[in-house]
Design a protein around this motif. Structure first.
Motif, PDB file in Angstrom:
ATOM      1  N   LEU A 127       0.645  -1.451  -0.123  1.00  0.00           N
ATOM      2  CA  LEU A 127      -0.589   0.051  -0.133  1.00  0.00           C
ATOM      3  C   LEU A 127       0.742   1.480  -0.215  1.00  0.00           C
ATOM      4  N   PHE A 128       0.150   2.244  -1.026  1.00  0.00           N
ATOM      5  CA  PHE A 128       0.998   3.504  -0.983  1.00  0.00           C
ATOM      6  C   PHE A 128      -0.087   4.528  -0.512  1.00  0.00           C
ATOM      7  N   VAL A 163       5.207  -1.907   8.181  1.00  0.00           N
ATOM      8  CA  VAL A 163       5.395  -0.479   7.532  1.00  0.00           C
ATOM      9  C   VAL A 163       6.636  -0.800   7.219  1.00  0.00           C
ATOM     10  N   ARG A 164       6.856   0.038   6.128  1.00  0.00           N
ATOM     11  CA  ARG A 164       7.871  -0.426   5.377  1.00  0.00           C
ATOM     12  C   ARG A 164       8.372   1.142   4.993  1.00  0.00           C
ATOM     13  N   TYR A 165       7.494   2.109   5.321  1.00  0.00           N
ATOM     14  CA  TYR A 165       8.522   3.584   5.279  1.00  0.00           C
ATOM     15  C   TYR A 165       6.790   4.827   5.899  1.00  0.00           C
ATOM     16  N   PHE A 166       8.139   5.258   6.428  1.00  0.00           N
ATOM     17  CA  PHE A 166       6.335   6.584   7.249  1.00  0.00           C
ATOM     18  C   PHE A 166       7.009   7.531   7.201  1.00  0.00           C
ATOM     19  N   ARG A 167       6.324   9.075   6.585  1.00  0.00           N
ATOM     20  CA  ARG A 167       6.900   9.829   6.871  1.00  0.00           C
ATOM     21  C   ARG A 167       5.768  10.937   7.736  1.00  0.00           C
ATOM     22  N   GLU A 168       6.136  12.178   8.608  1.00  0.00           N
ATOM     23  CA  GLU A 168       4.842  12.747   9.302  1.00  0.00           C
ATOM     24  C   GLU A 168       5.758  13.882   9.093  1.00  0.00           C
ATOM     25  N   ASP A 169       6.018  14.779   8.482  1.00  0.00           N
ATOM     26  CA  ASP A 169       7.338  16.378   9.343  1.00  0.00           C
ATOM     27  C   ASP A 169       6.176  16.877   9.904  1.00  0.00           C
ATOM     28  N   GLY A 170       5.282  16.944  10.105  1.00  0.00           N
ATOM     29  CA  GLY A 170       3.966  17.756  10.827  1.00  0.00           C
ATOM     30  C   GLY A 170       4.782  19.414  10.698  1.00  0.00           C
ATOM     31  N   ILE A 186       4.239   3.675   3.075  1.00  0.00           N
ATOM     32  CA  ILE A 186       4.236   2.509   2.784  1.00  0.00           C
ATOM     33  C   ILE A 186       4.166   1.915   3.432  1.00  0.00           C
ATOM     34  N   ALA A 187       2.890   0.191   3.080  1.00  0.00           N
ATOM     35  CA  ALA A 187       2.519  -0.741   4.179  1.00  0.00           C
ATOM     36  C   ALA A 187       2.629  -1.898   3.357  1.00  0.00           C
ATOM     37  N   GLN A 188       3.054  -3.036   4.001  1.00  0.00           N
ATOM     38  CA  GLN A 188       3.254  -4.413   3.405  1.00  0.00           C
ATOM     39  C   GLN A 188       1.957  -5.379   3.921  1.00  0.00           C
ATOM     40  N   ARG A 189       1.250  -5.895   2.826  1.00  0.00           N
ATOM     41  CA  ARG A 189       0.071  -7.166   3.594  1.00  0.00           C
ATOM     42  C   ARG A 189       0.694  -8.066   4.195  1.00  0.00           C
ATOM     43  N   SER A 190       1.698  -8.953   5.122  1.00  0.00           N
ATOM     44  CA  SER A 190       2.727 -10.612   5.671  1.00  0.00           C
ATOM     45  C   SER A 190       1.995 -11.476   4.361  1.00  0.00           C
ATOM     46  N   VAL A 191       2.692 -12.172   4.295  1.00  0.00           N
ATOM     47  CA  VAL A 191       2.175 -13.022   3.232  1.00  0.00           C
ATOM     48  C   VAL A 191       1.851 -14.082   3.796  1.00  0.00           C
ATOM     49  N   GLY A 192       0.511 -14.516   3.639  1.00  0.00           N
ATOM     50  CA  GLY A 192      -0.242 -15.652   4.580  1.00  0.00           C
ATOM     51  C   GLY A 192      -1.266 -14.735   5.331  1.00  0.00           C
ATOM     52  N   THR A 193      -0.844 -14.235   6.168  1.00  0.00           N
ATOM     53  CA  THR A 193      -1.383 -13.617   6.847  1.00  0.00           C
ATOM     54  C   THR A 193      -2.964 -12.723   6.554  1.00  0.00           C
TER      55      THR A 193
END
Ligand SMILES: C[S@@+](CC[C@H](N)C(=O)[O-])C[C@H]1O[C@@H](n2cnc3c(N)ncnc32)[C@H](O)[C@@H]1O
Length: 195
Positions: A127-128, A163-170, A186-193
């Protein structure tokens, strides 16, 4: 005119005469994370700059938006790319579970839709997501806080993903610099869950 029709009319008016702009830097800078094959969705795509990037990388890309004008514009720019743009109310018709390897959401927020977005990722899918925050340094984006994220809310909305990447400068530090007014995930669904 019902709510869907008035939403469509609002966005149709905004998109008349527009062409696709630049994709999210979140997507172009981190494109090396994308799979080389699979199915992608640009949800609430507007004129679809992100969909064009995804399709240009060879992903079979769907792009959905409530605005017929935006969808028509994107279709006109798709050429031979593997891209299908469709007028679709994503709240009434969310993506089905486990149907996409990549989902991109840019500058759109419906909190109740987030569980369906996470579930629509296939195992290992990415997910982006980038949208506006309540912390802001100017008037960019929607005025209603309903459409703006609380601090770190994007992390909470997709807590089931990795979570693979997160940014929030505020509004930290020199606010003339950095990426302001938005949060990026950027976040990823686990394989098989399940998410
Ligand atoms: C701020 S624009 C962002 C467009 C694009 N993602 C971008 O970043 O340029 C929000 C988009 O959400 C679309 N939208 C609003 N409600 C929607 C719905 N219920 N279903 C599908 N699209 C919707 C609008 O038509 C508009 O294109």
């Amino acid at each position: 005119m019902d709510v869907e029709q008035s939403q469509q009319a609002k966005w149709d008016n905004r998109y008349r005469g527009q062409t696709p702009g630049a994709p999210l830097s979140l997507l172009s800078d981190m494109a090396y994370l994308l799979p080389t094959t699979g199915h992608a969705l640009d949800l609430a795509c507007g004129t679809g700059a992100n969909a064009l990037l995804l399709a240009g990388r060879g992903l079979q890309t769907q792009a959905w938006d409530i605005s017929a004008v935006a969808v028509e514009t994107l279709t006109g720019h798709a050429g031979d790319l593997p891209l299908v743009a469709q007028r679709r109310d994503v709240v009434a018709e969310p993506p089905l579970p486990a149907t996409f390897d990549v989902i991109c959401v840019a500058h759109f927020l419906d909190r109740e839709l987030c569980p369906a977005i996470a579930a629509a990722l296939r195992p290992g899918g990415l997910l982006f997501y980038q949208t506006f925050t309540r912390d802001r340094v100017d008037d960019t984006g929607p005025s209603s806080s309903r459409y703006r994220l609380e601090s770190n809310e994007l992390l909470r909305l997709f807590a089931g993903l990795t979570v693979r990447y997160f940014r929030e400068d505020g509004v930290v530090g020199d606010t003339t610099l950095g990426l302001r007014n938005v949060a990026c995930l950027i976040a990823q669904r686990s394989v098989g869950t399940a998410p």
